[in-house]
Design a protein around this motif. Structure first.
Motif, PDB file in Angstrom:
ATOM      1  N   LEU A  75      -7.582  -9.645  -6.840  1.00  0.00           N
ATOM      2  CA  LEU A  75      -6.618  -8.796  -6.137  1.00  0.00           C
ATOM      3  C   LEU A  75      -7.244  -7.501  -5.627  1.00  0.00           C
ATOM      4  O   LEU A  75      -6.688  -6.842  -4.741  1.00  0.00           O
ATOM      5  N   GLN A  76      -8.402  -7.145  -6.166  1.00  0.00           N
ATOM      6  CA  GLN A  76      -9.061  -5.912  -5.725  1.00  0.00           C
ATOM      7  C   GLN A  76      -9.457  -5.969  -4.254  1.00  0.00           C
ATOM      8  O   GLN A  76      -9.595  -4.931  -3.609  1.00  0.00           O
TER       9      GLN A  76
ATOM     10  N   MET B  71      -0.687 -10.554  -1.666  1.00  0.00           N
ATOM     11  CA  MET B  71      -0.478 -11.266  -2.928  1.00  0.00           C
ATOM     12  C   MET B  71       0.732 -12.178  -2.772  1.00  0.00           C
ATOM     13  O   MET B  71       1.818 -11.719  -2.422  1.00  0.00           O
TER      14      MET B  71
ATOM     15  N   TYR C 143      -4.643  -5.524 -12.875  1.00  0.00           N
ATOM     16  CA  TYR C 143      -4.976  -5.784 -11.466  1.00  0.00           C
ATOM     17  C   TYR C 143      -3.716  -5.944 -10.625  1.00  0.00           C
ATOM     18  O   TYR C 143      -3.673  -5.513  -9.465  1.00  0.00           O
TER      19      TYR C 143
ATOM     20  N   TYR D  93      -2.593  -3.249  -7.697  1.00  0.00           N
ATOM     21  CA  TYR D  93      -2.231  -3.741  -6.368  1.00  0.00           C
ATOM     22  C   TYR D  93      -0.884  -3.169  -5.929  1.00  0.00           C
ATOM     23  O   TYR D  93      -0.723  -2.676  -4.803  1.00  0.00           O
TER      24      TYR D  93
ATOM     25  N   LYS E 282      -0.781   0.502  -5.024  1.00  0.00           N
ATOM     26  CA  LYS E 282      -1.358   0.773  -3.707  1.00  0.00           C
ATOM     27  C   LYS E 282      -0.379   0.469  -2.573  1.00  0.00           C
ATOM     28  O   LYS E 282      -0.668   0.760  -1.407  1.00  0.00           O
TER      29      LYS E 282
ATOM     30  N   LYS F 202       0.727  -2.578  -1.420  1.00  0.00           N
ATOM     31  CA  LYS F 202       0.214  -3.646  -0.553  1.00  0.00           C
ATOM     32  C   LYS F 202       1.226  -4.787  -0.438  1.00  0.00           C
ATOM     33  O   LYS F 202       2.145  -4.912  -1.252  1.00  0.00           O
TER      34      LYS F 202
END
Length: 344
Positions: free
Chosen positions: A105-106, A111, A127, A131, A134, A136
């Motif tokens: 996921l980094q 996702m 992780y 995510y 952030k 995302k």
């Protein structure tokens, strides 16, 4: 005789240890997730991580199929993760606390999550948390409304993700906060009523390109109950229960309709707005529906800001064989390594 019996017992134990160690070594040698390299297409250079892990709806079959389409036909690099038994290395959907590879996921641009009641260790869950912080993009399928359940450790630092969270600002957990709804109950009769997607005739976001080419959605999984969706959710598809589990089953007019697919957004810690698409459909057998696959491919492009690249009718033909298992508990295929789903 006593000496012979003791010697025999020792030899048996030695062989048992050798077999156990060999099994552990083989499990470690097997790669615990699969990757599909993207070809040419609008998603070239972007990375999608698809996370499976539910006991009933065969996410471990559905997501590799979607990953192959996204990679081969639309250019995305795709990584598919599974619930894995750490002792054998086999996919085991009843292993609730191990999804190897979440560090992928980094580098993810999207996702896709299809898990149910997982309670992951901190070294994996961090992780997912990073995510989300952030801001995302996220796609949630079916049981992702109740993706996590911190039953053993209700005071864990990630317990706010639990479907029944009471933590301020995270009431009802990941499902409600990020996707728009948590687990409530079955609106349809589970196992005897399916879902008919109502594409036309009900006010919805018809101009959204996610609906390009989407006209006929039906699946044998039942409609979930959805309350008023949270945040800025916009319904794309409503669903109505059907009398029976075949595509030609009539709709149950005595039951109200429910949202079955919608868009939403959420804010990351840095103020970044993350696009969200969620659907209460998506079981592996639901995805025999061409237009449901099309809805998910379109949504993937939309989530990463490529809505202008969504075709009028996206090519969603499956790659290779796809013979999904009927949903239900204890029906997953035993003895399967993640590598089984690798593209040949």
């Amino acid at each position: 005789m006593k000496y012979i019996f003791s010697l025999s017992s020792c030899i048996s134990r030695i062989f048992a240890v050798i077999i156990f160690c060999t099994s552990c070594t083989l499990a470690q040698q097997q790669k615990q997730w699969v990757s599909y390299a993207g070809g040419e297409g609008p998603g070239k250079g972007k990375h999608i991580v698809l996370i499976s892990g539910d006991e009933e709806y065969r996410s471990e079959e559905a997501l590799p199929m979607l990953g192959k389409i996204l990679a081969r036909k639309y250019g995305f690099n795709c990584t598919v993760l599974f619930a894995v038994d750490p002792k054998t290395g086999h996919i085991n959907v009843e292993t609730l606390d191990n999804i190897p590879g979440l560090e992928n996921l980094q580098t993810a641009d999207l996702m896709v999550i299809f898990t149910r009641f997982r309670e992951l260790p901190d070294e994996q869950m961090k992780y997912i948390d990073e995510y989300i912080r952030k801001g995302k993009p996220v796609i949630g399928l079916r049981t992702a409304t109740h993706a996590f359940f911190y039953k053993k450790n209700p005071n864990n630092q990630y317990a706010k993700y639990s479907f029944n969270s009471k933590i301020k600002g995270w009431e009802d957990g990941f499902g409600r906060k990020i996707l728009g709804e948590t687990w409530i109950n079955h609106h349809g009769k589970h196992g005897s009523e399916g879902t008919r997607g109502l594409i036309n005739g009900i006010i919805q976001d018809k101009k959204n390109p996610i609906l390009n080419g989407v006209a006929d959605i039906w699946g044998p999984t039942d409609v979930y109950t959805v309350r008023q969706l949270s945040g800025d959710a916009q319904v794309l598809v409503y669903g109505q229960s059907t009398h029976g589990l075949s595509p030609d089953s009539s709709v149950n007019l005595k039951k109200s309709v429910m949202p079955v697919a919608w868009t939403k957004s959420y804010k990351g810690e840095n103020g970044t707005t993350g696009r969200v698409f969620a659907t209460t459909m998506g079981a592996s057998i639901d995805l025999k529906s061409e237009d449901l696959r099309r809805l998910l491919i379109n949504a993937s492009l939309w989530c990463v800001g490529l809505e202008s690249k969504i075709p009028e009718k996206a090519d969603v033909d499956v790659i290779g064989d796809y013979n999904p298992t009927m949903f239900g508990y204890n029906l997953f295929k035993n003895g399967v390594f993640p590598s089984t789903y690798q593209l040949k």
